[in-house]
Motif scaffolding. Structure first.
Motif, PDB file in Angstrom:
ATOM      1  N   VAL A 164     -79.560  38.215  47.518  1.00  0.00           N
ATOM      2  CA  VAL A 164     -79.106  39.121  48.571  1.00  0.00           C
ATOM      3  C   VAL A 164     -77.609  39.367  48.432  1.00  0.00           C
ATOM      4  O   VAL A 164     -77.133  40.495  48.624  1.00  0.00           O
ATOM      5  CB  VAL A 164     -79.455  38.563  49.967  1.00  0.00           C
ATOM      6  CG1 VAL A 164     -78.841  39.398  51.071  1.00  0.00           C
ATOM      7  CG2 VAL A 164     -80.969  38.466  50.129  1.00  0.00           C
ATOM      8  N   GLN A 165     -76.859  38.321  48.091  1.00  0.00           N
ATOM      9  CA  GLN A 165     -75.415  38.475  47.924  1.00  0.00           C
ATOM     10  C   GLN A 165     -75.091  39.414  46.758  1.00  0.00           C
ATOM     11  O   GLN A 165     -74.141  40.185  46.820  1.00  0.00           O
ATOM     12  CB  GLN A 165     -74.754  37.114  47.721  1.00  0.00           C
ATOM     13  CG  GLN A 165     -74.802  36.263  48.970  1.00  0.00           C
ATOM     14  CD  GLN A 165     -74.318  34.840  48.735  1.00  0.00           C
ATOM     15  OE1 GLN A 165     -74.048  34.428  47.610  1.00  0.00           O
ATOM     16  NE2 GLN A 165     -74.209  34.079  49.817  1.00  0.00           N
ATOM     17  N   GLU A 166     -75.892  39.366  45.706  1.00  0.00           N
ATOM     18  CA  GLU A 166     -75.683  40.241  44.551  1.00  0.00           C
ATOM     19  C   GLU A 166     -76.198  41.654  44.803  1.00  0.00           C
ATOM     20  O   GLU A 166     -75.664  42.612  44.254  1.00  0.00           O
ATOM     21  CB  GLU A 166     -76.367  39.657  43.312  1.00  0.00           C
ATOM     22  CG  GLU A 166     -75.700  38.398  42.804  1.00  0.00           C
ATOM     23  CD  GLU A 166     -76.445  37.758  41.638  1.00  0.00           C
ATOM     24  OE1 GLU A 166     -77.515  38.281  41.231  1.00  0.00           O
ATOM     25  OE2 GLU A 166     -75.963  36.736  41.137  1.00  0.00           O
ATOM     26  N   ALA A 197     -79.672  45.203  49.127  1.00  0.00           N
ATOM     27  CA  ALA A 197     -80.962  45.854  49.364  1.00  0.00           C
ATOM     28  C   ALA A 197     -82.107  44.850  49.300  1.00  0.00           C
ATOM     29  O   ALA A 197     -83.193  45.093  49.832  1.00  0.00           O
ATOM     30  CB  ALA A 197     -81.185  46.961  48.336  1.00  0.00           C
ATOM     31  N   TYR A 198     -81.875  43.700  48.681  1.00  0.00           N
ATOM     32  CA  TYR A 198     -82.901  42.670  48.556  1.00  0.00           C
ATOM     33  C   TYR A 198     -83.138  41.929  49.875  1.00  0.00           C
ATOM     34  O   TYR A 198     -84.108  41.208  50.022  1.00  0.00           O
ATOM     35  CB  TYR A 198     -82.489  41.684  47.451  1.00  0.00           C
ATOM     36  CG  TYR A 198     -83.633  40.938  46.836  1.00  0.00           C
ATOM     37  CD1 TYR A 198     -84.470  41.550  45.908  1.00  0.00           C
ATOM     38  CD2 TYR A 198     -83.891  39.618  47.182  1.00  0.00           C
ATOM     39  CE1 TYR A 198     -85.537  40.865  45.346  1.00  0.00           C
ATOM     40  CE2 TYR A 198     -84.956  38.924  46.626  1.00  0.00           C
ATOM     41  CZ  TYR A 198     -85.766  39.565  45.716  1.00  0.00           C
ATOM     42  OH  TYR A 198     -86.823  38.896  45.171  1.00  0.00           O
ATOM     43  N   LEU A 199     -82.245  42.131  50.836  1.00  0.00           N
ATOM     44  CA  LEU A 199     -82.364  41.452  52.135  1.00  0.00           C
ATOM     45  C   LEU A 199     -83.719  41.702  52.784  1.00  0.00           C
ATOM     46  O   LEU A 199     -84.354  40.772  53.280  1.00  0.00           O
ATOM     47  CB  LEU A 199     -81.246  41.908  53.078  1.00  0.00           C
ATOM     48  CG  LEU A 199     -81.312  41.389  54.514  1.00  0.00           C
ATOM     49  CD1 LEU A 199     -81.198  39.865  54.552  1.00  0.00           C
ATOM     50  CD2 LEU A 199     -80.243  42.021  55.365  1.00  0.00           C
ATOM     51  N   SER A 200     -84.186  42.931  52.773  1.00  0.00           N
ATOM     52  CA  SER A 200     -85.465  43.224  53.442  1.00  0.00           C
ATOM     53  C   SER A 200     -86.631  42.517  52.755  1.00  0.00           C
ATOM     54  O   SER A 200     -87.574  42.094  53.424  1.00  0.00           O
ATOM     55  CB  SER A 200     -85.717  44.730  53.511  1.00  0.00           C
ATOM     56  OG  SER A 200     -85.864  45.276  52.227  1.00  0.00           O
ATOM     57  N   VAL A 201     -86.561  42.349  51.436  1.00  0.00           N
ATOM     58  CA  VAL A 201     -87.634  41.657  50.714  1.00  0.00           C
ATOM     59  C   VAL A 201     -87.699  40.197  51.156  1.00  0.00           C
ATOM     60  O   VAL A 201     -88.771  39.676  51.483  1.00  0.00           O
ATOM     61  CB  VAL A 201     -87.415  41.766  49.183  1.00  0.00           C
ATOM     62  CG1 VAL A 201     -88.389  40.872  48.432  1.00  0.00           C
ATOM     63  CG2 VAL A 201     -87.541  43.208  48.729  1.00  0.00           C
ATOM     64  N   VAL A 202     -86.557  39.531  51.200  1.00  0.00           N
ATOM     65  CA  VAL A 202     -86.509  38.117  51.600  1.00  0.00           C
ATOM     66  C   VAL A 202     -86.903  37.976  53.068  1.00  0.00           C
ATOM     67  O   VAL A 202     -87.671  37.084  53.438  1.00  0.00           O
ATOM     68  CB  VAL A 202     -85.116  37.513  51.332  1.00  0.00           C
ATOM     69  CG1 VAL A 202     -85.043  36.072  51.812  1.00  0.00           C
ATOM     70  CG2 VAL A 202     -84.770  37.604  49.847  1.00  0.00           C
ATOM     71  N   HIS A 247     -94.749  35.148  50.557  1.00  0.00           N
ATOM     72  CA  HIS A 247     -93.343  34.820  50.325  1.00  0.00           C
ATOM     73  C   HIS A 247     -92.662  36.033  49.719  1.00  0.00           C
ATOM     74  O   HIS A 247     -93.300  37.080  49.482  1.00  0.00           O
ATOM     75  CB  HIS A 247     -93.219  33.586  49.425  1.00  0.00           C
ATOM     76  CG  HIS A 247     -94.054  33.661  48.187  1.00  0.00           C
ATOM     77  ND1 HIS A 247     -93.679  34.377  47.069  1.00  0.00           N
ATOM     78  CD2 HIS A 247     -95.274  33.152  47.916  1.00  0.00           C
ATOM     79  CE1 HIS A 247     -94.619  34.285  46.148  1.00  0.00           C
ATOM     80  NE2 HIS A 247     -95.616  33.542  46.635  1.00  0.00           N
ATOM     81  N   ASP A 248     -91.375  35.924  49.464  1.00  0.00           N
ATOM     82  CA  ASP A 248     -90.634  37.081  48.962  1.00  0.00           C
ATOM     83  C   ASP A 248     -91.147  37.579  47.614  1.00  0.00           C
ATOM     84  O   ASP A 248     -91.044  38.766  47.307  1.00  0.00           O
ATOM     85  CB  ASP A 248     -89.139  36.808  48.918  1.00  0.00           C
ATOM     86  CG  ASP A 248     -88.766  35.550  48.165  1.00  0.00           C
ATOM     87  OD1 ASP A 248     -89.647  34.886  47.601  1.00  0.00           O
ATOM     88  OD2 ASP A 248     -87.568  35.228  48.155  1.00  0.00           O
ATOM     89  N   GLY A 249     -91.737  36.720  46.812  1.00  0.00           N
ATOM     90  CA  GLY A 249     -92.321  37.156  45.542  1.00  0.00           C
ATOM     91  C   GLY A 249     -93.481  38.111  45.743  1.00  0.00           C
ATOM     92  O   GLY A 249     -93.686  39.030  44.949  1.00  0.00           O
ATOM     93  N   VAL A 250     -94.257  37.906  46.791  1.00  0.00           N
ATOM     94  CA  VAL A 250     -95.368  38.802  47.117  1.00  0.00           C
ATOM     95  C   VAL A 250     -94.800  40.156  47.548  1.00  0.00           C
ATOM     96  O   VAL A 250     -95.216  41.218  47.058  1.00  0.00           O
ATOM     97  CB  VAL A 250     -96.262  38.200  48.227  1.00  0.00           C
ATOM     98  CG1 VAL A 250     -97.266  39.217  48.735  1.00  0.00           C
ATOM     99  CG2 VAL A 250     -96.970  36.944  47.726  1.00  0.00           C
TER     100      VAL A 250
END
Length: 165
Positions: free
Chosen positions: A86-88, A91-96, A112-115
């Motif tokens: 998320v720090q990098e 946009a990945y915040l919503s996935v996690v 989980h976030d991988g799904v």
């Protein structure tokens, strides 16, 4: 202004009834009126069912569409901020975040976030909107207006497939 509680035995103040309110030997206190009945409190709804527009396809080829999302807590929104992914890439915040609040998806043993990461873009967009609706407003209804007659009405967003009414 700072408030402090009195410690036990440290001269705490006790409210005493006013002298005229105390019943003497010649007067008796009237019984207190019964409290008015209140309507049964609605239990807080913390889980919301949904149906993905396309569905998540697992490694065995099974399509999972029906799921459940719970209300997010402050912790759910704060912990992903420490995630390096998320720090990098914000946009990945919503996935996690979605990986934390989706409690069930089809027959998967765990979500989980991988799904979430391997979902179709249309399903991810649906879940992002669903998350906002559930957590911002507390329900999955939206107020809309008829484009023909301008009459306002509500539509249910959760649990229905896109394009269905």
């Amino acid at each position: 202004m700072r408030r402090t509680a009195a410690r036990a035995g440290a001269g705490s103040i006790v409210d005493a009834p006013a002298p005229e309110a105390v019943a003497g030997p010649e007067q008796t206190a009237a019984p207190a009126p019964a409290p008015a009945p209140t309507p049964a409190a609605q239990p807080l709804r913390t889980e919301f069912a949904f149906e993905l527009p396309r569905g998540y396809v697992d490694d065995a080829g099974t399509v999972h569409r029906d799921g459940v999302m719970r209300l997010a807590t402050a912790r759910d929104e704060l912990i992903p901020l420490r995630d390096v992914r998320v720090q990098e890439n914000p946009a990945y915040l919503s996935v996690v975040l979605l990986g934390r609040v989706i409690t069930r998806l089809g027959t998967l043993p765990m979500v989980h976030d991988g799904v979430v990461e391997n979902m179709f873009a249309s399903d991810l967009a649906f879940l992002q909107d669903f998350y906002r609706q559930v957590n911002a407003e507390g329900h999955t209804r939206a107020a809309v207006e008829c484009p023909h007659c301008s009459e306002p009405f509500e539509v249910e967003l959760g649990g229905s497939r896109l394009g269905e009414s």
